[in-house]
Design an enzyme around this catalytic site. Structure first.
Site, PDB file in Angstrom:
ATOM      1  N   ALA A   1     -12.885  -8.795  48.328  1.00 30.50           N
ATOM      2  CA  ALA A   1     -11.977  -9.097  47.225  1.00 30.50           C
ATOM      3  C   ALA A   1     -12.755  -9.593  46.012  1.00 30.50           C
ATOM      4  O   ALA A   1     -12.951 -10.805  45.834  1.00 30.50           O
ATOM      5  CB  ALA A   1     -10.943 -10.130  47.671  1.00 30.50           C
TER       6      ALA A   1
ATOM      7  N   PRO B   1      -7.246  -6.665  38.307  1.00 29.62           N
ATOM      8  CA  PRO B   1      -6.670  -5.627  37.443  1.00 29.62           C
ATOM      9  C   PRO B   1      -7.449  -5.454  36.135  1.00 29.62           C
ATOM     10  O   PRO B   1      -7.618  -4.333  35.661  1.00 29.62           O
ATOM     11  CB  PRO B   1      -5.249  -6.140  37.188  1.00 29.62           C
ATOM     12  CG  PRO B   1      -4.921  -6.947  38.404  1.00 29.62           C
ATOM     13  CD  PRO B   1      -6.215  -7.587  38.817  1.00 29.62           C
TER      14      PRO B   1
ATOM     15  N   GLY C   1     -24.310  -1.637  49.295  1.00 33.12           N
ATOM     16  CA  GLY C   1     -22.973  -1.050  49.302  1.00 33.12           C
ATOM     17  C   GLY C   1     -22.979   0.354  48.709  1.00 33.12           C
ATOM     18  O   GLY C   1     -22.306   1.259  49.204  1.00 33.12           O
TER      19      GLY C   1
ATOM     20  N   GLY D   1      -6.633  30.829  48.357  1.00 34.84           N
ATOM     21  CA  GLY D   1      -5.269  30.287  48.356  1.00 34.84           C
ATOM     22  C   GLY D   1      -5.045  29.318  49.498  1.00 34.84           C
ATOM     23  O   GLY D   1      -4.380  28.290  49.344  1.00 34.84           O
TER      24      GLY D   1
ATOM     25  N   GLU E   1     -17.290   1.347  43.995  1.00 36.91           N
ATOM     26  CA  GLU E   1     -18.640   0.758  44.188  1.00 36.91           C
ATOM     27  C   GLU E   1     -19.535   1.039  42.985  1.00 36.91           C
ATOM     28  O   GLU E   1     -20.708   1.366  43.126  1.00 36.91           O
ATOM     29  CB  GLU E   1     -19.298   1.276  45.473  1.00 36.91           C
ATOM     30  CG  GLU E   1     -18.522   0.909  46.706  1.00 36.91           C
ATOM     31  CD  GLU E   1     -19.145  -0.218  47.517  1.00 36.91           C
ATOM     32  OE1 GLU E   1     -18.542  -0.600  48.512  1.00 36.91           O
ATOM     33  OE2 GLU E   1     -20.220  -0.719  47.150  1.00 36.91           O
TER      34      GLU E   1
END
Lengths: 384, 260
Positions: free
Chosen positions: A126, A130, A243, A341, A364
């Site tokens: 985390a 935003p 990472g 297709g 990342e």
């Protein structure tokens, strides 16, 4: 087709055999349905945890597999060939566990590492918000000291498998300074005051739930802070290059899946009385796809080997992320072309591969950020 | 407690099967694996060990050099040690010969419990466990779908179409388990690393005191005279259904073939 890999030890070959078995028996049969249903396969991560595949690059003393990045990344690549969402989520778990493994106190490591690395827990990361994506210094989530706790308020964004995680690695602001104002926290699931936004309606990787993580007066004991107050940015940056390599390996595996599908289809599909693979125009397309996948693999392996040797690998990691994810986008798009297709329908996975590839150029560190990293490293001596 | 698990190295069922010039299964030139049905025996042994203090699991296999891979996989899953009987003269043995070699190898272990899969995935005879129990003089609890060990008492459930029966015996016994008995685990990465350090003993017929004339192709009670690959499947019959009379024609077809 199984990739011919050069591995450093005989146990690494056995490890890759185990990984291929699990991919063929547990991942491949479920991926199409789970992605269509946006169903997060929590049980898959329990199996991977139990078999020791969620903690390969960590020290054996900490409950990890003690494997070099060269091996760990090739395992990730195999996962991605079978199921991109699973591979990326393993990479996220590695990233989320690395802070406590590297910067945690003795007591924190004793209490939390066995479950993180030796058990079947899943960790989430985390950092983004935003308004704070590429610009980490814009993080606004606040952690205010109150007695023995921190009180956290704010909104974290783009949290991969957020609601399914057993813990989150949280970065929050403990002072206004853009560089030294961030601190890192270990937040166990179930912490009061933590909730989730609605799952994002994503273009791809739909089986991996992505949500916001909302902190509303969440109390986090000070003993769960990782490292010193203000050390957050340094902790975040320390895992950044690794990472990126994880994502480079995942993108390579995805490209391999698209290549395998395209080759199999081209051999099978007949037009004008022959397999379309007999037409040179198509052969060149396939050859370019293979060249892209193999050069992606070569670049991430070079960076991994530098890392394993204790050498600087920041620029090679950025190059690998850039090359491998751009290759994945190109190769998956070309796989849709080869299938014609049919490639445009959901009856074949080519279109899913293409949707999954797009995000690898974004997360990342966007590929524009990677270019900035590479250029900065090239132009270190440029007078400013 | 000491558990001996008998396992077999078989050609990978997902790959092409090949036969040698003498009509025996080619076990050397093809990719092989631990027989899937034997994984259930290994898993059962591991689960019994989890519920017991001081329990050792020995894996025994009979087969050419590559068969060691079947032992290794069992050790990776968690077994403690392996015994590999390798001898040119064993080549071509039937179930009778195989059970003799296994019996001599198992006998030396003085096991409390011998575990087998219900059958091999290549020969599919499913008689070796019974023959082995007979040779060892052990009670045999075969085709178990559930196994419970309580002290020296062993209880096994056998399911068939009509009924389930619970049979019980006192150690030492031989048990064979079906694919309903458990869900075999994957080896863990730690298991893979640990397996490299576990002991595997290699034995020959001479070590076991078996005369080579007692086993092998010549001693087999049966002989494969000839073998042919199964012919490719021919095109099926298509029953047209677009005029509304398809069901009637389908019933006629099934009746004509005596399916109904």
């Amino acid at each position: 087709m199984a990739v011919d890999r050069l591995l450093p030890t005989s146990e690494a070959y056995d490890l890759l055999d185990l990984v291929r078995d699990i991919c063929a028996e547990q991942l491949a049969p479920r991926v199409t349905q789970a992605e269509a249903d946006s169903a997060f396969p929590r049980d898959v991560f329990r199996l991977l945890g139990r078999t020791g595949l969620m903690s390969l690059p960590f020290d054996e003393a900490d409950g990890g597999g003690g494997q070099p990045y060269e091996v760990y990344l090739q395992v990730l690549e195999e996962f991605a060939t079978a199921w991109m969402s699973v591979a990326v989520d393993v990479s996220v778990h590695t990233l989320s566990s690395s802070a406590l493994a590297r910067f945690g106190s003795q007591e924190q490591r004793r209490q939390w590492l066995p479950g993180m690395l030796g058990g079947d827990q899943l960790g989430a990361y985390a950092l983004s918000e935003p308004q704070a994506g590429s610009d980490v210094s814009a993080v606004a989530t606040k952690a205010v000291r109150d007695g023995d706790d921190y009180v956290v308020n704010g909104t974290k964004a783009w949290i991969s498998h957020g609601p399914h995680a057993d813990f989150w690695l949280l970065f929050a602001r403990t002072s206004p300074d853009p560089k030294t104002g961030l601190s890192a926290f270990h937040v166990p699931a179930g912490t009061t005051g933590v909730s989730f936004g609605a799952p994002e309606k994503k273009m791809g990787m739909t089986a991996s739930t992505t949500t916001q993580l909302l902190f509303d007066d969440a109390r986090i004991p000070a003993e769960l802070r990782i490292g010193d107050e203000g050390q957050g940015m340094a902790i975040a940056l320390s895992a950044l290059d690794s990472g990126r390599l994880g994502i480079a390996a995942c993108a390579t595996g995805l490209g391999q899946a698209a290549l395998d599908l395209a080759v199999a289809y081209a051999v099978e599909r007949r037009q004008f009385g022959r397999a379309i693979a007999e037409f040179q125009g198509l052969q060149f397309l396939l050859a370019d796809m293979a060249a892209a996948v193999e050069s992606a693999r070569a670049t991430y392996l070079l960076a991994a080997r530098l890392r394993d040797a204790g050498r600087a690998f920041g620029r090679p990691a950025a190059v690998a992320k850039l090359v491998a994810t751009d290759a994945a986008m190109k190769v998956t798009t070309d796989a849709v072309q080869v299938l014609g297709g049919y490639g445009y329908t959901k009856d074949f996975p080519a279109e899913r591969f293409m949707r999954e590839a797009k995000v690898t150029q974004i997360f990342e560190g966007t590929n524009q950020i990677q270019r900035m990293v590479i250029a900065r490293s090239l132009l270190r001596d440029l007078p400013r | 407690m000491k558990i001996v698990c008998c396992v077999k190295y078989v050609p990978d069922a997902t790959a092409d099967r090949k036969f040698a010039a003498d009509h025996t299964v080619d076990r050397v030139g093809v990719d092989g694996v631990l027989s899937e049905l034997d994984e259930y025996a290994v898993e059962e042994a591991l689960q019994i060990r989890e519920g017991a203090d001081d329990c050792e699991i020995i894996v025994v296999t009979v087969g050419p050099e590559p068969a060691r891979a079947a032992i290794l996989k069992s050790l990776q899953m968690g077994a403690d040690a392996g015994v590999h009987v390798v001898d040119e003269a064993i080549h071509g043995s039937d179930a009778v010969g195989t059970s003799l070699v296994l019996a001599k190898a198992v006998e030396r272990q003085q096991a409390d419990l011998v575990l087998c899969g219900m059958a091999s995935t290549d020969g599919s005879m499913s008689v070796v466990p019974a023959m082995l129990a007979e040779r060892l003089g052990l009670a045999q609890l075969t085709f178990g779908t559930e196994v419970a060990v309580d002290g020296t008492t062993v209880r096994v459930r056998r399911d068939d179409d009509a009924a389930s029966e619970i049979i019980e015996a006192t150690l030492p016994v031989l048990i064979s388990v079906t694919d309903q008995a458990n869900e075999p685990r994957y080896p863990s990465f730690k298991g893979i690393m640990a397996a490299k350090k576990k002991p595997v003993q290699t034995l020959t017929l001479a070590d076991l005191g078996i005369d080579s004339s007692e086993v092998g192709t010549e001693a087999a009670w049966t002989k494969v005279e000839e073998m042919r690959a199964r012919p490719p499947r021919s095109a099926g019959t298509i029953v047209a259904a677009d005029d509304g009379a398809g069901a009637e024609r389908l019933v006629e077809f099934l009746a004509s073939q005596k399916f109904i």
